[in-house]
Write a protein that holds these residues in place. Sequence first.
Motif, PDB file in Angstrom:
ATOM      1  N   LYS A  41      32.156 103.191  52.785  1.00 37.11           N
ATOM      2  CA  LYS A  41      32.763 104.007  51.732  1.00 37.11           C
ATOM      3  C   LYS A  41      34.025 103.355  51.184  1.00 37.11           C
ATOM      4  CE  LYS A  41      31.272 108.206  54.172  1.00 37.11           C
ATOM      5  NZ  LYS A  41      31.019 107.520  55.458  1.00 37.11           N
ATOM      6  N   GLU A  42      34.751 102.685  52.064  1.00 37.09           N
ATOM      7  CA  GLU A  42      35.989 102.013  51.674  1.00 37.09           C
ATOM      8  C   GLU A  42      35.723 100.513  51.612  1.00 37.09           C
ATOM      9  OE1 GLU A  42      39.355 101.482  50.188  1.00 37.09           O
ATOM     10  OE2 GLU A  42      39.084 103.552  50.909  1.00 37.09           O
ATOM     11  N   PRO A  43      35.609  99.938  50.408  1.00 31.28           N
ATOM     12  CA  PRO A  43      35.224  98.523  50.273  1.00 31.28           C
ATOM     13  C   PRO A  43      36.129  97.555  51.033  1.00 31.28           C
ATOM     14  CG  PRO A  43      35.093  99.628  48.151  1.00 31.28           C
ATOM     15  CD  PRO A  43      35.738 100.592  49.090  1.00 31.28           C
ATOM     16  N   ASP A  44      37.417  97.892  51.141  1.00 32.12           N
ATOM     17  CA  ASP A  44      38.347  96.983  51.811  1.00 32.12           C
ATOM     18  C   ASP A  44      38.084  96.894  53.314  1.00 32.12           C
ATOM     19  OD1 ASP A  44      40.743  95.273  51.801  1.00 32.12           O
ATOM     20  OD2 ASP A  44      41.638  96.900  52.954  1.00 32.12           O
ATOM     21  N   TRP A  45      37.359  97.860  53.866  1.00 33.81           N
ATOM     22  CA  TRP A  45      37.052  97.818  55.294  1.00 33.81           C
ATOM     23  C   TRP A  45      35.793  96.954  55.505  1.00 33.81           C
ATOM     24  CZ3 TRP A  45      37.532 103.774  56.682  1.00 33.81           C
ATOM     25  CH2 TRP A  45      38.855 104.173  56.430  1.00 33.81           C
ATOM     26  N   PHE A  46      35.886  95.695  55.120  1.00 31.61           N
ATOM     27  CA  PHE A  46      34.703  94.825  55.168  1.00 31.61           C
ATOM     28  C   PHE A  46      34.344  94.386  56.588  1.00 31.61           C
ATOM     29  CE2 PHE A  46      38.415  92.198  53.997  1.00 31.61           C
ATOM     30  CZ  PHE A  46      38.461  91.309  55.062  1.00 31.61           C
ATOM     31  N   ASP A  47      35.185  94.736  57.556  1.00 34.60           N
ATOM     32  CA  ASP A  47      34.884  94.373  58.949  1.00 34.60           C
ATOM     33  C   ASP A  47      34.080  95.453  59.668  1.00 34.60           C
ATOM     34  OD1 ASP A  47      37.067  96.084  58.764  1.00 34.60           O
ATOM     35  OD2 ASP A  47      38.048  95.299  60.561  1.00 34.60           O
ATOM     36  N   ILE A  48      33.668  96.498  58.932  1.00 29.91           N
ATOM     37  CA  ILE A  48      32.913  97.586  59.576  1.00 29.91           C
ATOM     38  C   ILE A  48      31.691  97.964  58.735  1.00 29.91           C
ATOM     39  CG2 ILE A  48      34.922  98.497  60.798  1.00 29.91           C
ATOM     40  CD1 ILE A  48      33.648 100.479  57.874  1.00 29.91           C
ATOM     41  N   ALA A  49      30.807  98.760  59.348  1.00 31.34           N
ATOM     42  CA  ALA A  49      29.619  99.293  58.669  1.00 31.34           C
ATOM     43  C   ALA A  49      29.550 100.784  58.966  1.00 31.34           C
ATOM     44  CB  ALA A  49      28.357  98.587  59.172  1.00 31.34           C
ATOM     45  N   ASP A  50      29.301 101.593  57.936  1.00 34.22           N
ATOM     46  CA  ASP A  50      29.306 103.048  58.086  1.00 34.22           C
ATOM     47  C   ASP A  50      28.010 103.566  58.707  1.00 34.22           C
ATOM     48  OD1 ASP A  50      31.759 103.021  56.917  1.00 34.22           O
ATOM     49  OD2 ASP A  50      31.235 104.291  55.208  1.00 34.22           O
ATOM     50  N   LEU A  51      28.166 104.506  59.626  1.00 33.71           N
ATOM     51  CA  LEU A  51      27.015 105.141  60.267  1.00 33.71           C
ATOM     52  C   LEU A  51      26.426 106.231  59.373  1.00 33.71           C
ATOM     53  CD1 LEU A  51      28.511 105.298  63.839  1.00 33.71           C
ATOM     54  CD2 LEU A  51      26.428 104.085  63.204  1.00 33.71           C
ATOM     55  N   ASN A  52      25.125 106.456  59.547  1.00 39.40           N
ATOM     56  CA  ASN A  52      24.398 107.438  58.729  1.00 39.40           C
ATOM     57  C   ASN A  52      24.083 108.669  59.575  1.00 39.40           C
ATOM     58  OD1 ASN A  52      22.680 108.896  57.093  1.00 39.40           O
ATOM     59  ND2 ASN A  52      21.438 107.133  56.478  1.00 39.40           N
ATOM     60  N   PHE A  53      24.784 109.756  59.303  1.00 41.65           N
ATOM     61  CA  PHE A  53      24.645 110.953  60.128  1.00 41.65           C
ATOM     62  C   PHE A  53      23.440 111.806  59.755  1.00 41.65           C
ATOM     63  CE2 PHE A  53      28.714 109.628  61.554  1.00 41.65           C
ATOM     64  CZ  PHE A  53      28.841 110.178  62.818  1.00 41.65           C
ATOM     65  N   LYS A  54      22.556 111.274  58.923  1.00 40.52           N
ATOM     66  CA  LYS A  54      21.296 111.954  58.658  1.00 40.52           C
ATOM     67  C   LYS A  54      20.282 111.687  59.764  1.00 40.52           C
ATOM     68  CE  LYS A  54      21.826 111.976  53.624  1.00 40.52           C
ATOM     69  NZ  LYS A  54      21.272 111.517  52.312  1.00 40.52           N
ATOM     70  N   ASN A  55      20.658 110.810  60.697  1.00 42.48           N
ATOM     71  CA  ASN A  55      19.765 110.433  61.787  1.00 42.48           C
ATOM     72  C   ASN A  55      20.114 111.221  63.053  1.00 42.48           C
ATOM     73  OD1 ASN A  55      18.568 108.915  64.033  1.00 42.48           O
ATOM     74  ND2 ASN A  55      18.052 107.403  62.455  1.00 42.48           N
ATOM     75  N   SER A  56      19.216 112.063  63.525  1.00 45.69           N
ATOM     76  CA  SER A  56      19.489 112.922  64.681  1.00 45.69           C
ATOM     77  C   SER A  56      19.618 112.122  65.978  1.00 45.69           C
ATOM     78  CB  SER A  56      18.392 113.979  64.829  1.00 45.69           C
ATOM     79  OG  SER A  56      17.122 113.369  65.017  1.00 45.69           O
ATOM     80  N   GLU A  57      18.917 110.985  66.062  1.00 50.00           N
ATOM     81  CA  GLU A  57      19.035 110.159  67.258  1.00 50.00           C
ATOM     82  C   GLU A  57      20.461 109.622  67.403  1.00 50.00           C
ATOM     83  OE1 GLU A  57      16.132 107.095  67.021  1.00 50.00           O
ATOM     84  OE2 GLU A  57      14.456 108.395  67.584  1.00 50.00           O
ATOM     85  N   LEU A  58      21.098 109.318  66.281  1.00 50.86           N
ATOM     86  CA  LEU A  58      22.487 108.857  66.298  1.00 50.86           C
ATOM     87  C   LEU A  58      23.386 109.951  66.892  1.00 50.86           C
ATOM     88  CD1 LEU A  58      24.830 106.955  65.495  1.00 50.86           C
ATOM     89  CD2 LEU A  58      24.811 108.060  63.249  1.00 50.86           C
ATOM     90  N   TRP A  59      23.174 111.191  66.494  1.00 50.61           N
ATOM     91  CA  TRP A  59      23.962 112.297  67.017  1.00 50.61           C
ATOM     92  C   TRP A  59      23.893 112.325  68.547  1.00 50.61           C
ATOM     93  CZ3 TRP A  59      24.463 117.530  64.128  1.00 50.61           C
ATOM     94  CH2 TRP A  59      24.675 117.309  62.763  1.00 50.61           C
ATOM     95  N   ASP A  60      22.681 112.255  69.072  1.00 45.10           N
ATOM     96  CA  ASP A  60      22.506 112.320  70.522  1.00 45.10           C
ATOM     97  C   ASP A  60      23.212 111.152  71.215  1.00 45.10           C
ATOM     98  OD1 ASP A  60      20.949 114.591  70.177  1.00 45.10           O
ATOM     99  OD2 ASP A  60      19.056 113.477  70.179  1.00 45.10           O
ATOM    100  N   TYR A  61      23.106 109.985  70.605  1.00 47.84           N
ATOM    101  CA  TYR A  61      23.737 108.796  71.184  1.00 47.84           C
ATOM    102  C   TYR A  61      25.254 108.973  71.245  1.00 47.84           C
ATOM    103  CZ  TYR A  61      25.297 103.951  71.669  1.00 47.84           C
ATOM    104  OH  TYR A  61      25.908 102.812  72.102  1.00 47.84           O
ATOM    105  N   LEU A  62      25.851 109.429  70.155  1.00 49.22           N
ATOM    106  CA  LEU A  62      27.304 109.566  70.085  1.00 49.22           C
ATOM    107  C   LEU A  62      27.802 110.679  71.006  1.00 49.22           C
ATOM    108  CD1 LEU A  62      27.892 109.108  66.242  1.00 49.22           C
ATOM    109  CD2 LEU A  62      28.139 107.400  68.063  1.00 49.22           C
ATOM    110  N   ILE A  63      27.065 111.748  71.094  1.00 49.41           N
ATOM    111  CA  ILE A  63      27.455 112.836  71.996  1.00 49.41           C
ATOM    112  C   ILE A  63      27.422 112.371  73.453  1.00 49.41           C
ATOM    113  CG2 ILE A  63      26.684 115.071  72.924  1.00 49.41           C
ATOM    114  CD1 ILE A  63      25.957 115.818  69.981  1.00 49.41           C
ATOM    115  N   ASN A  64      26.464 111.522  73.784  1.00 51.26           N
ATOM    116  CA  ASN A  64      26.405 110.964  75.138  1.00 51.26           C
ATOM    117  C   ASN A  64      27.593 110.037  75.409  1.00 51.26           C
ATOM    118  OD1 ASN A  64      24.127 112.286  76.135  1.00 51.26           O
ATOM    119  ND2 ASN A  64      22.730 110.782  75.244  1.00 51.26           N
ATOM    120  N   ILE A  65      28.087 109.367  74.383  1.00 49.07           N
ATOM    121  CA  ILE A  65      29.292 108.541  74.528  1.00 49.07           C
ATOM    122  C   ILE A  65      30.483 109.426  74.913  1.00 49.07           C
ATOM    123  CG2 ILE A  65      30.989 107.144  73.266  1.00 49.07           C
ATOM    124  CD1 ILE A  65      28.472 105.572  73.953  1.00 49.07           C
TER     125      ILE A  65
END
Length: 426
Positions: free
Chosen positions: A132-156
């Motif tokens: 979302k922020e072009p200047d943050w070129f050292d990162i990649a944004d996560l897509n929260f439309k993916n339910s598997e991602l939710w489970d992974y992050l909650i386990n973290i």
Amino acid sequence: MTNKFNELKNKVIYEIFLRNYSKSGTFNEVYCDLERIKKLGVDIIWFMPFYPIGKKNRKGNYGSPYSISKYDEISYEYGGIDQFKKIIKKSKELGMQVMIDIVFNHTSNDSYISKNHKDWFILNDDGDFFRKEPDWFDIADLNFKNSELWDYLINILKFWKDIGVEGFRCDVASLIPLNFWEKARSQVDPEKKLIWLAESMEPEYLRALRKEGYDVVSDTELYRVFDYTYDYDGYEKIHKYFKGEIELSGIVEYIKTQQTIYPRESLKMRFLENHDKPRIASLISSKQRLKNWTTFYMTLPGSSLIYAGQEIKDDKYPDLFEKTSINWDDGDYEFLNFIKKIIVISKEIKAESKYFEINEVKKGVVEVKWTGEKYDYLIILNLEEKYGNIFLNNFYEGYDMINKEKIKLNKKYKLQKEPLIIKSIK
């Protein structure tokens, strides 16, 4: 008032960037410094990210700690998980809680999950990582439309909770769907015993993102999940003040506004500096004026943040991408002792009082009043080093909490350079 609100309303948070905390930049130095941190008056130690940093498109020689390659590891140069557990254990013994940085909006471009779950990321039309922020070129944004991602992050979150962490400072929390945070807290912290701090957005930045079509979350909405939000809406006024764009009255009036636009038991994390902002000592050269501003922000409703080094007047701009260690040997320890004193006073005031009032009684001079069942507190802050007199509404007789002596004030008060805090029995 709820037990959680009463528990947190006068806490002091201490922010540590391990890389720059000491020359070696390891857990060991912090471990050896825990007694000093406790004596300062700290309740919660917040560790900025200590995870491995990505190498692809890295910014600077060291990289941003917010460009994370793996969420459940500690970067080797800081020390191992066992050393971190020792810090948690000793902090608890000293009566402090440990809070860690949680960065779920994005990962580094070469993170573990970017290599194994590219579908968990927002991709552009060419199939490349998006941000979302072009200047943050050292990162990649996560897509929260993916339910598997939710489970992974909650386990973290569960992983770090099981290690003994007692709080989460959630990076750019406003950029992440609120229903994710709701689910995360309900699963990780159903009894609401942990501390949840949201890095909310400066209003100008929030408006800009919404204009671009992003569904970003406001502070008021974040209180549905979080115990604290950042006082970035207030800091926006401070930033404009020190740039000469608004008068002090603009800050005072906005603090009054905050008392009406947020839920009754909402809490702000108040700060004069943090790792993203200039050191306050670089903006205010006069020690007397700095004492007044420090007292001002520590006696506002909510918790107070101290960014490590602030207590000794470190004035070097925080560098996220290089190593710029705090020079503890060259610090102002008279100022440190002053902050210690103000922390003790501010904790008492917030614990004892129920009603807060603020006014600018003369250009550059602020009067803060806290009212409790047994005591009243009057705070006079000469924020612009003014001369002359101010006129108070009442005659005051009580205890000068800074100088520890009895005091009497007539309605006509001659301004001093140092802040004044009077405690009076009702």
